[in-house]
Motif scaffolding. Structure first.
Motif, PDB file in Angstrom:
ATOM      1  N   ALA A 125       0.706  -1.207  -0.091  1.00 40.54           N
ATOM      2  CA  ALA A 125       0.063  -0.112  -0.088  1.00 40.54           C
ATOM      3  C   ALA A 125       0.824   1.349  -0.067  1.00 40.54           C
ATOM      4  CB  ALA A 125      -0.989  -0.023   1.206  1.00 40.54           C
ATOM      5  N   VAL A 126       2.114   1.233   0.687  1.00 33.85           N
ATOM      6  CA  VAL A 126       2.658   2.754   0.894  1.00 33.85           C
ATOM      7  C   VAL A 126       4.050   2.780   0.178  1.00 33.85           C
ATOM      8  CG1 VAL A 126       1.654   2.570   3.239  1.00 33.85           C
ATOM      9  CG2 VAL A 126       4.057   1.758   2.976  1.00 33.85           C
ATOM     10  N   GLN A 127       4.615   1.727  -0.425  1.00 25.74           N
ATOM     11  CA  GLN A 127       5.880   1.714  -0.901  1.00 25.74           C
ATOM     12  C   GLN A 127       6.139   2.736  -2.011  1.00 25.74           C
ATOM     13  OE1 GLN A 127       7.571  -2.146  -1.967  1.00 25.74           O
ATOM     14  NE2 GLN A 127       5.768  -2.680  -3.234  1.00 25.74           N
ATOM     15  N   ASP A 128       5.149   2.747  -2.830  1.00 30.12           N
ATOM     16  CA  ASP A 128       5.167   3.722  -4.156  1.00 30.12           C
ATOM     17  C   ASP A 128       4.324   5.042  -3.890  1.00 30.12           C
ATOM     18  OD1 ASP A 128       6.683   1.685  -5.370  1.00 30.12           O
ATOM     19  OD2 ASP A 128       4.902   0.430  -6.124  1.00 30.12           O
ATOM     20  N   LYS A 129       3.897   4.966  -2.427  1.00 32.79           N
ATOM     21  CA  LYS A 129       2.987   6.384  -2.384  1.00 32.79           C
ATOM     22  C   LYS A 129       3.725   7.493  -1.761  1.00 32.79           C
ATOM     23  CE  LYS A 129      -0.702   4.934  -4.464  1.00 32.79           C
ATOM     24  NZ  LYS A 129      -1.920   4.728  -3.796  1.00 32.79           N
ATOM     25  N   VAL A 130       4.893   7.120  -0.948  1.00 35.38           N
ATOM     26  CA  VAL A 130       5.502   8.024  -0.013  1.00 35.38           C
ATOM     27  C   VAL A 130       6.915   7.742  -0.098  1.00 35.38           C
ATOM     28  CG1 VAL A 130       3.687   8.231   1.841  1.00 35.38           C
ATOM     29  CG2 VAL A 130       5.376   6.264   1.987  1.00 35.38           C
ATOM     30  N   ASP A 131       7.503   8.903   0.155  1.00 34.06           N
ATOM     31  CA  ASP A 131       9.011   8.865  -0.066  1.00 34.06           C
ATOM     32  C   ASP A 131       9.936   8.099   0.690  1.00 34.06           C
ATOM     33  OD1 ASP A 131       8.989  10.788  -2.107  1.00 34.06           O
ATOM     34  OD2 ASP A 131       9.120  12.480  -0.912  1.00 34.06           O
ATOM     35  N   SER A 132       9.241   8.020   2.061  1.00 29.91           N
ATOM     36  CA  SER A 132       9.948   7.049   3.004  1.00 29.91           C
ATOM     37  C   SER A 132       9.115   6.776   3.955  1.00 29.91           C
ATOM     38  CB  SER A 132      11.072   7.884   3.752  1.00 29.91           C
ATOM     39  OG  SER A 132      10.630   9.084   4.303  1.00 29.91           O
ATOM     40  N   TYR A 133       9.035   5.459   4.682  1.00 31.93           N
ATOM     41  CA  TYR A 133       8.065   5.022   5.526  1.00 31.93           C
ATOM     42  C   TYR A 133       8.763   3.970   6.391  1.00 31.93           C
ATOM     43  CZ  TYR A 133       7.913   0.596   2.790  1.00 31.93           C
ATOM     44  OH  TYR A 133       8.195  -0.588   2.177  1.00 31.93           O
ATOM     45  N   GLU A 134       7.958   3.740   7.775  1.00 31.31           N
ATOM     46  CA  GLU A 134       8.531   2.620   8.435  1.00 31.31           C
ATOM     47  C   GLU A 134       7.089   2.057   9.010  1.00 31.31           C
ATOM     48  OE1 GLU A 134      10.295   4.055  12.203  1.00 31.31           O
ATOM     49  OE2 GLU A 134       8.767   5.274  12.574  1.00 31.31           O
TER      50      GLU A 134
END
Length: 239
Positions: free
Chosen positions: A27-36
């Motif tokens: 869900a998040v890997q291609d939507k935000v520059d960085s995440y945890e």
């Protein structure tokens, strides 16, 4: 600091961990520059801890926190928030009933408001759980003077400043929208999806929160009436 932290309290969810990790990552890997992804093991007694460590070893974006013993959902939520580093903090449960893609239904409202509460539509819970939640929301709103329709929805998104403003006691995870408002932040509810549980069953109970929640709501209502609000007109320079 990373852009987005996804915080998940977990208790005896061995059947869901790997799919949970995959669903959040997708869900998040291609939507935000960085995440945890911050996964908090609330003293699980099954294979949850072992699987969490395996997931963390395979993905450097995953941070796992293990409690020494079972402390409850509020403790797990607060520990995850305090250990997170994101400019934005999302909360969700480990039961796969919330879709992490809905984080991006909430995100466009950040900036206009500080805290976005997911409001579940077409809930896929048991009749007892839906009735308990409906009654609980009514009681909470009555005692706190709020109009939050789904304060116990697991999916929430907030700015870092909101997350850092919380000082939680047991049971307070049910009142995060109200607590955010009491701390001077703006809150909105946005509709999100809800899915059937695929594996296992709810570990945090239904009847016990309903009993203790009445007292908790009364305390929050009492505190809300005593929130200090002031605006400084001026501070003369005495030098």
């Amino acid at each position: 600091m990373v852009r987005l932290s996804v915080v998940v309290p977990i208790y005896n969810e061995e059947g869901n961990i790997r799919e949970l990790h995959k669903s959040i990552t997708d869900a998040v890997q291609d939507k935000v520059d960085s995440y945890e992804i911050v996964l908090v093991d609330d003293g699980s007694k099954d294979r949850t801890a072992l699987i969490l460590d395996e997931v963390a070893r395979s993905d450097k974006s995953v941070k796992v926190i293990h409690f020494e013993k079972h402390c409850g959902q509020t403790a797990a939520v607060w520990a995850g928030i305090r250990q997170s580093r994101g400019e934005l903090v999302a909360l969700m449960d480990a039961d796969l009933q919330s879709d992490p893609r809905d984080i991006f239904r909430l995100m466009p409202f950040i900036g206009r408001v500080d805290f976005v509460n997911g409001k579940r539509e077409n809930r896929k819970d048991t009749f007892l759980k839906r009735i308990s939640s409906w009654i609980g929301s009514g009681v909470r709103n009555w005692l706190t003077g709020e109009r939050i329709q789904d304060s116990v929805s697991p999916l929430k998104l907030m700015r870092r400043e909101v997350a850092d403003s919380f000082f939680l006691y047991n049971g307070m995870h049910r009142f995060l929208p109200t607590l955010a408002k009491m701390n001077g932040f703006t809150v909105i509810e946005v509709t999100v999806t809800h899915q059937e549980r695929k594996h296992g069953h709810s570990k945090y109970g239904v009847l016990s929160p309903a009993i203790t929640g009445f007292v908790d709501a009364a305390v929050i209502g009492w505190l809300k009436k005593r929130v200090i609000r002031y605006r400084i007109r001026s501070i003369p320079n005495l030098d």
